[in-house]
Design a protein around this motif. Structure first.
Motif, PDB file in Angstrom:
ATOM      1  N   TRP A  45       0.860  -1.187   0.000  1.00 52.42           N
ATOM      2  CA  TRP A  45       0.000   0.000   0.000  1.00 52.42           C
ATOM      3  C   TRP A  45       0.894   1.235   0.000  1.00 52.42           C
ATOM      4  N   SER A  77       0.268   5.296   1.936  1.00 52.28           N
ATOM      5  CA  SER A  77      -0.766   4.894   2.901  1.00 52.28           C
ATOM      6  C   SER A  77      -1.104   6.017   3.879  1.00 52.28           C
ATOM      7  N   LEU A 106       2.828  -1.318   4.445  1.00 50.58           N
ATOM      8  CA  LEU A 106       2.430   0.091   4.367  1.00 50.58           C
ATOM      9  C   LEU A 106       3.647   0.934   4.033  1.00 50.58           C
TER      10      LEU A 106
END
Length: 391
Positions: free
Chosen positions: A349, A352, A390
């Motif tokens: 991700w 994030s 993340l």
């Protein structure tokens, strides 16, 4: 030919046609319920309702539940248990509720009439909210919103409620009568059919139950859209029509779908919701990719709940891809597969921090529930076995 009617039982093509009047309507989705005022009659408040009145607590609750407290055939002193079917069927939920006034009830009983403002959640209970249930009072529950969840707290009882039970416009009214424009095949009689959207490559995507077509032909005429084509008028309406601002999205998918990621980024949240709905109809049901596949979620535009589903759909399945549109389908796809990724996949991700900043605790006035936060999404994905990174 942009559309097909498919026989509901056999799936055979009934006809193909160029366009359809009555599918797209000038509305905004998702629909917002009416803002209304209600009065709890002869109320004995307790808990958060009492503190809202005496000024020691907030006047806003989030949602508010009324359950039938006494039902016909039972002694007035006997309270229904939560599992009592009659009480459940009489339940009403009010959304985004605020206390706006109170006064002594008539008769010197010491009870109060309490004014609330909010919305009624659309439901089939009590004939869609038009008929008061046969109960002799209500138990009250305030649904506070805290830490990404909703907690129901007893808030007293009342003998009745004014302003709740009446006719309202349909929350999702059916569309106007349908005209199938530029049909290749003449129709007659009645039919029960599913509606399918056809891409330029001939791929047909069936739509949902809310876009079925049950009706009979009432007239035909030569069509202006081509020789040997006819327009067919039917006495049917689309139960859940699409919004006018859906049409450009469907035209894009008909032409082959989005060709690059993040085309949804300039849309507002309501249109991002429509984007996800178009994506699920037009999804390609391909096998899940190998287990060692890593997916990259571009998080630079994930500023709301629906944006997350636009982004994760594209991370897994490319531009315009779908990987769920709510928490149920996110779980189903992540934990059991079928959405394009083998369970246990790696999801990176990027950016994030954008979602961490925007997806925070509070009350979501689109879902009318506690907001799903960034931390919630991280937890759900992790619990479903996703290897989440993340960045």
């Amino acid at each position: 030919m942009r559309w097909r009617l498919l026989d509901e039982e056999t799936g055979a093509t009934i006809t193909e046609y160029t366009d359809i009047d009555g599918l797209f309507v000038d509305r905004v989705f998702p629909h917002e319920p009416l803002h209304e005022r209600y009065t709890l009659l002869s109320c004995a408040p307790s808990g958060p309702l009492l503190t809202a009145i005496d000024g020691t607590g907030p006047t806003w609750f989030g949602n508010f539940v009324l359950e039938g407290a006494h039902v016909p055939g039972r002694p007035a002193s006997e309270r229904c248990e939560a599992s009592c079917q009659e009480c459940y069927e009489s339940m009403e939920e009010l959304l985004n509720v605020r206390v706006v006034g109170h006064r002594p009830a008539a008769g010197g009983s010491g009870l109060l009439d309490i004014d609330l403002e909010g919305h009624r959640r659309d439901s089939d209970n009590n004939r869609g909210g038009t008929i008061a249930p046969a109960v002799f009072g209500y138990r009250l529950l305030a649904c506070s919103t805290a830490n990404g969840s909703s907690e129901e707290t007893p808030a007293g009882e009342c003998r009745g409620i004014a302003g709740l039970f009446h006719e309202r416009p349909d929350s999702w009214p059916p569309g106007p009568p349908l005209t199938l424009l530029g049909c290749r095949r003449r129709l007659s009689g009645s039919f029960q059919a599913e509606l399918a959207h056809v891409r330029v490559d001939g791929t047909a995507h069936t739509m949902g139950w809310g876009q079925r077509v049950f009706g009979s032909v009432i007239a035909t005429r030569p069509s202006n859209l081509g020789d040997d084509l006819v327009d067919v008028m039917v006495d049917a309406r689309i139960p859940e029509p699409l919004a006018t601002n859906d049409r450009p999205l469907w035209d894009m998918w008909r032409a082959g779908g989005p060709t690059e990621p993040n085309l949804w980024a300039e849309l507002d949240r309501s249109d991002r919701y429509l984007w996800v709905r178009a994506a699920v109809v037009h999804r390609n049901h391909a096998p899940d990719k190998p287990a060692d596949t890593a997916y990259h979620l571009d998080g630079q535009y994930v500023t709301d709940f629906d944006a997350f589903f636009c982004a994760i759909g594209e991370a897994v399945n490319g531009p315009g891809g779908w990987f769920g549109g709510d928490l149920f389908w996110l779980h189903e796809n992540a934990a059991t597969g079928g959405g394009g990724a083998t369970p246990g996949f790696r999801l990176i991700w990027h950016n994030s921090e954008v979602a961490r900043t925007h997806l925070v605790s509070g009350y979501d006035r689109k879902s009318w529930l506690p907001a799903v936060t960034f931390d919630d999404l991280v937890r759900y994905l992790t619990e479903d076995g996703v290897q989440l990174e993340l960045r």
